[in-house]
Design a protein around this motif. Sequence first.
Motif, short mmCIF file in Angstrom:
data_model
loop_
_atom_site.label_atom_id
_atom_site.label_comp_id
_atom_site.label_asym_id
_atom_site.label_seq_id
_atom_site.Cartn_x
_atom_site.Cartn_y
_atom_site.Cartn_z
N GLU A 163 0.82 -1.21 0.00
CA GLU A 163 0.00 0.00 0.00
C GLU A 163 0.86 1.26 0.00
O GLU A 163 0.54 2.24 -0.67
CB GLU A 163 -0.93 0.00 1.22
CG GLU A 163 -2.14 -0.89 1.07
CD GLU A 163 -3.02 -0.45 -0.09
OE1 GLU A 163 -3.42 0.73 -0.13
OE2 GLU A 163 -3.27 -1.28 -0.98
N VAL A 164 1.95 1.23 0.75
CA VAL A 164 2.87 2.37 0.75
C VAL A 164 3.48 2.56 -0.64
O VAL A 164 3.61 3.69 -1.14
CB VAL A 164 3.97 2.18 1.81
CG1 VAL A 164 5.07 3.24 1.66
CG2 VAL A 164 3.38 2.24 3.22
N ARG A 166 2.13 1.71 -3.50
CA ARG A 166 1.09 2.27 -4.36
C ARG A 166 0.92 3.76 -4.12
O ARG A 166 0.79 4.55 -5.06
CB ARG A 166 -0.24 1.55 -4.09
CG ARG A 166 -1.39 2.04 -4.96
CD ARG A 166 -2.72 1.50 -4.44
NE ARG A 166 -2.95 1.89 -3.06
CZ ARG A 166 -3.34 3.11 -2.69
NH1 ARG A 166 -3.53 4.06 -3.58
NH2 ARG A 166 -3.55 3.37 -1.42
N CYS A 167 0.97 4.16 -2.87
CA CYS A 167 0.84 5.57 -2.51
C CYS A 167 1.99 6.39 -3.11
O CYS A 167 1.77 7.47 -3.67
CB CYS A 167 0.81 5.71 -0.99
SG CYS A 167 0.62 7.40 -0.41
N ILE A 209 0.34 8.60 3.44
CA ILE A 209 0.68 7.31 4.07
C ILE A 209 -0.03 7.17 5.42
O ILE A 209 -0.51 6.09 5.78
CB ILE A 209 2.21 7.18 4.23
CG1 ILE A 209 2.86 7.01 2.85
CG2 ILE A 209 2.58 6.00 5.14
CD1 ILE A 209 4.38 7.00 2.88
N ASP A 211 -2.85 8.19 6.06
CA ASP A 211 -4.28 7.95 5.80
C ASP A 211 -4.55 6.53 5.32
O ASP A 211 -5.72 6.16 5.13
CB ASP A 211 -4.79 8.94 4.74
CG ASP A 211 -4.89 10.36 5.28
OD1 ASP A 211 -5.01 10.51 6.50
OD2 ASP A 211 -4.84 11.31 4.47
N ILE A 212 -3.51 5.75 5.11
CA ILE A 212 -3.71 4.37 4.66
C ILE A 212 -4.38 3.55 5.75
O ILE A 212 -3.99 3.61 6.91
CB ILE A 212 -2.35 3.72 4.27
CG1 ILE A 212 -1.77 4.40 3.03
CG2 ILE A 212 -2.51 2.22 4.03
CD1 ILE A 212 -0.38 3.91 2.66
N ASP A 213 -5.40 2.80 5.36
CA ASP A 213 -6.11 1.92 6.28
C ASP A 213 -5.91 0.47 5.84
O ASP A 213 -6.23 0.12 4.71
CB ASP A 213 -7.61 2.22 6.30
CG ASP A 213 -7.92 3.45 7.16
OD1 ASP A 213 -7.21 3.66 8.15
OD2 ASP A 213 -8.86 4.18 6.82
N ILE A 214 -5.40 -0.33 6.73
CA ILE A 214 -5.28 -1.77 6.46
C ILE A 214 -6.27 -2.48 7.38
O ILE A 214 -6.13 -2.45 8.60
CB ILE A 214 -3.85 -2.28 6.73
CG1 ILE A 214 -2.82 -1.49 5.90
CG2 ILE A 214 -3.76 -3.77 6.44
CD1 ILE A 214 -2.95 -1.69 4.41
N LYS A 222 -3.17 1.63 11.15
CA LYS A 222 -2.62 2.88 10.63
C LYS A 222 -1.10 2.83 10.75
O LYS A 222 -0.55 2.28 11.70
CB LYS A 222 -3.14 4.07 11.44
CG LYS A 222 -4.63 4.36 11.26
CD LYS A 222 -4.86 5.12 9.97
CE LYS A 222 -6.28 5.68 9.91
NZ LYS A 222 -6.48 6.48 8.70
#
Length: 262
Positions: A163-164, A166-167, A209, A211-214, A222
Amino acid sequence: MRFYKSETSFFILIVFLGGAGIMLYRAQTALDALSPIVTGDVAKLVGYITTANSSAALFLVAALLCGIFLIYPLIRFQAQDHGKLQAMTQILSARSESLAHAALTDGLTGMQNRRYFDEALREYLVQFGRINKPVGLMILDLDHFKSVNDTYGHHVGDAVLREVARCLKDYTRYHDVVARLGGEEFAVVAPNMEREMLAKLADRIRKAISDIDIAIDDANLKVTTSIGVAVWDRRESWQDFYRRADKLLYNAKNTGRDRVCV
């Protein structure tokens, strides 16, 4: 059935030889028609030409048979062998390119890896130094990432890293170099970007980053990141440039994390 160029050339030659054979046949027919009506030296000349024509026809037939039954099989075999070698070369070339790509790509995130980053940073400094343009560098490290792996498992940690990645791709330009250096550490080489713009971009990335939710069961994980930002001073080597940005990263870590240090 596929024909190779050498085979096509051979068939064209056979057609020409066949045309020559037809001409010899027509010449022989004309000579046969002349034989009953000529006498003396002319008859001898016609007889000589007829003999020569017959001999040429025999040589032509021999050449055709030799070409079809001896030369063509060799051409076919060599052409097929060449085709196999060419196909094998293409396969090996594609495999080599695939291996080269794999050697420069991080398998987990699909980003460039440390090896690619080192080479790209060195080359960017050379090329942009020639045109007197700035080169910016960001070194990012996720905060307390070890606890994520320890608490939730490496599969969750891997999801966070993807996810990081992708961000970072979403917030950078096509000509920026975005790489995973190893573990939870990432880097961005941003050419033609001054200090103030680079600092603003780094802060936008930091916020994105955070704001990413897993999703994990009934909770959302977070993560935050600390970022060291530097602009090349046009005198330092690429190693010194990297070390300076890395030192700024640790300043951000030591002063509270989840921040940008320029």
